[in-house]
Design a protein around this motif. Structure first.
Motif, PDB file in Angstrom:
ATOM      1  N   LYS A  81       1.464  47.926  86.955  1.00 51.05           N
ATOM      2  CA  LYS A  81       1.100  49.491  87.323  1.00 51.05           C
ATOM      3  C   LYS A  81      -0.279  49.746  85.977  1.00 51.05           C
ATOM      4  CE  LYS A  81       5.220  51.994  87.823  1.00 51.05           C
ATOM      5  NZ  LYS A  81       5.947  52.739  86.957  1.00 51.05           N
ATOM      6  N   LEU A  82      -0.687  50.654  86.939  1.00 49.39           N
ATOM      7  CA  LEU A  82      -2.236  51.312  85.917  1.00 49.39           C
ATOM      8  C   LEU A  82      -1.756  51.513  84.154  1.00 49.39           C
ATOM      9  CD1 LEU A  82      -4.258  52.378  88.733  1.00 49.39           C
ATOM     10  CD2 LEU A  82      -4.942  50.575  87.880  1.00 49.39           C
ATOM     11  N   GLU A  83      -0.838  51.818  84.068  1.00 50.04           N
ATOM     12  CA  GLU A  83       0.134  52.748  82.640  1.00 50.04           C
ATOM     13  C   GLU A  83      -0.148  51.199  81.708  1.00 50.04           C
ATOM     14  OE1 GLU A  83       1.255  53.005  85.713  1.00 50.04           O
ATOM     15  OE2 GLU A  83       1.652  55.709  85.147  1.00 50.04           O
ATOM     16  N   LEU A 134      10.723  49.044  73.714  1.00 49.34           N
ATOM     17  CA  LEU A 134      10.744  50.110  74.478  1.00 49.34           C
ATOM     18  C   LEU A 134      11.271  51.518  73.962  1.00 49.34           C
ATOM     19  CD1 LEU A 134      10.670  48.949  77.482  1.00 49.34           C
ATOM     20  CD2 LEU A 134       8.975  49.617  76.669  1.00 49.34           C
ATOM     21  N   GLY A 135      11.714  51.578  72.453  1.00 46.48           N
ATOM     22  CA  GLY A 135      12.193  52.626  71.802  1.00 46.48           C
ATOM     23  C   GLY A 135      13.416  53.122  71.834  1.00 46.48           C
ATOM     24  N   GLN A 159      16.316  41.458  78.798  1.00 44.57           N
ATOM     25  CA  GLN A 159      16.268  43.702  78.144  1.00 44.57           C
ATOM     26  C   GLN A 159      14.716  43.413  78.200  1.00 44.57           C
ATOM     27  OE1 GLN A 159      18.658  44.145  74.891  1.00 44.57           O
ATOM     28  NE2 GLN A 159      17.854  45.985  74.655  1.00 44.57           N
ATOM     29  N   ASP A 160      13.622  42.496  77.231  1.00 45.26           N
ATOM     30  CA  ASP A 160      12.862  43.084  77.215  1.00 45.26           C
ATOM     31  C   ASP A 160      12.163  42.653  78.893  1.00 45.26           C
ATOM     32  OD1 ASP A 160      12.765  43.801  74.892  1.00 45.26           O
ATOM     33  OD2 ASP A 160      11.811  41.532  73.939  1.00 45.26           O
ATOM     34  N   CYS A 161      12.339  41.737  79.339  1.00 43.53           N
ATOM     35  CA  CYS A 161      11.556  41.794  80.510  1.00 43.53           C
ATOM     36  C   CYS A 161      12.111  42.666  81.915  1.00 43.53           C
ATOM     37  CB  CYS A 161      12.152  40.916  81.973  1.00 43.53           C
ATOM     38  SG  CYS A 161      11.587  38.964  81.198  1.00 43.53           S
ATOM     39  N   SER A 162      13.271  43.280  82.045  1.00 43.23           N
ATOM     40  CA  SER A 162      13.272  45.081  82.066  1.00 43.23           C
ATOM     41  C   SER A 162      12.747  45.561  82.015  1.00 43.23           C
ATOM     42  CB  SER A 162      15.382  45.365  82.179  1.00 43.23           C
ATOM     43  OG  SER A 162      15.726  44.051  82.905  1.00 43.23           O
ATOM     44  N   GLY A 163      13.109  45.749  80.906  1.00 45.85           N
ATOM     45  CA  GLY A 163      12.359  46.900  79.866  1.00 45.85           C
ATOM     46  C   GLY A 163      10.515  47.457  80.581  1.00 45.85           C
ATOM     47  N   CYS A 164      10.047  45.825  80.686  1.00 48.73           N
ATOM     48  CA  CYS A 164       8.495  46.052  80.952  1.00 48.73           C
ATOM     49  C   CYS A 164       8.103  46.338  82.102  1.00 48.73           C
ATOM     50  CB  CYS A 164       8.145  44.802  80.424  1.00 48.73           C
ATOM     51  SG  CYS A 164       6.510  44.178  80.971  1.00 48.73           S
ATOM     52  N   SER A 166      10.562  47.984  84.467  1.00 47.17           N
ATOM     53  CA  SER A 166      10.666  49.817  84.620  1.00 47.17           C
ATOM     54  C   SER A 166       9.639  50.308  84.552  1.00 47.17           C
ATOM     55  CB  SER A 166      12.200  50.094  83.410  1.00 47.17           C
ATOM     56  OG  SER A 166      11.888  50.018  82.053  1.00 47.17           O
ATOM     57  N   LYS A 167       8.724  50.434  83.171  1.00 46.68           N
ATOM     58  CA  LYS A 167       7.216  51.498  82.665  1.00 46.68           C
ATOM     59  C   LYS A 167       6.778  51.012  83.429  1.00 46.68           C
ATOM     60  CE  LYS A 167       5.351  53.106  78.569  1.00 46.68           C
ATOM     61  NZ  LYS A 167       6.429  54.106  77.534  1.00 46.68           N
TER      62      LYS A 167
END
Length: 173
Positions: A81-83, A134-135, A159-164, A166-167
């Motif tokens: 994503k561009l985000e 991610l908070g 968990q970090d892979c999933s969080g990254c 998802s965002k």
């Protein structure tokens, strides 16, 4: 026509970066799956295989992961994503964090015994939410990755892979 001719090498380089990034992500996923299956008993534990998978994760995270997301290679056709550029400090912190976890896992794998030991297992009382940037855990103190069991490190990496994802990743159909 001149603009098109000048754009082609850039587009080609961008495509190569995206292809290399996707291949790297697949390698990380395969390595993580190998380790997870060993801990889950779905694959026979093999210390050499564990070492190789952990080394692959370590080699592809941290600075190597950051290098795979240069500006101008985000958005379609990539799933990135561009985000990422809009939240670059957060993305970079997460990539470095995953790198530290993967380096600790690789260090443990380098000393892996012939069989999975109790010290490698996650055990009771370890928080599962220790890896996210991610908070999920504001003001929490993070444990030293070198002191965590290998299985716990893997869960934090996942968990970090999933969080990254998802965002910062969109599904590409």
């Amino acid at each position: 026509m001149l603009a098109l001719a000048l754009a082609s090498p850039v587009a080609g380089a961008e495509s190569a970066i995206v292809a290399a990034r996707q291949a790297s992500m697949k390698e990380m996923a395969a390595a993580a799956k190998t380790v997870a299956e060993m801990f889950d008993g779905k694959r026979a534990y093999d210390a050499a295989g564990f070492r190789a998978a952990a080394a692959a994760l370590s080699a592809r995270t941290g600075p190597a992961l950051l290098a795979e997301f240069p500006e101008g290679t985000l958005g379609a056709p990539s799933g990135a994503k561009l985000e990422i550029d809009q939240a670059r400090p957060e993305f970079e912190a997460l990539a470095r964090h995953i790198g530290r976890l993967a380096a600790a896992l690789a260090a443990k794998a380098d000393k892996a015994p012939a069989e999975i030991s109790g010290e490698m297992r996650m055990g009771a009382g370890l928080p599962m939410d220790g890896g996210s940037l991610l908070g999920k855990r504001p003001n929490a103190t993070e444990a030293d990755p070198a002191k965590l069991p290998a299985e716990h490190l893997l869960h934090l990496i996942l968990q970090d892979c999933s969080g990254c994802h998802s965002k910062f990743r969109r599904k590409v159909e």
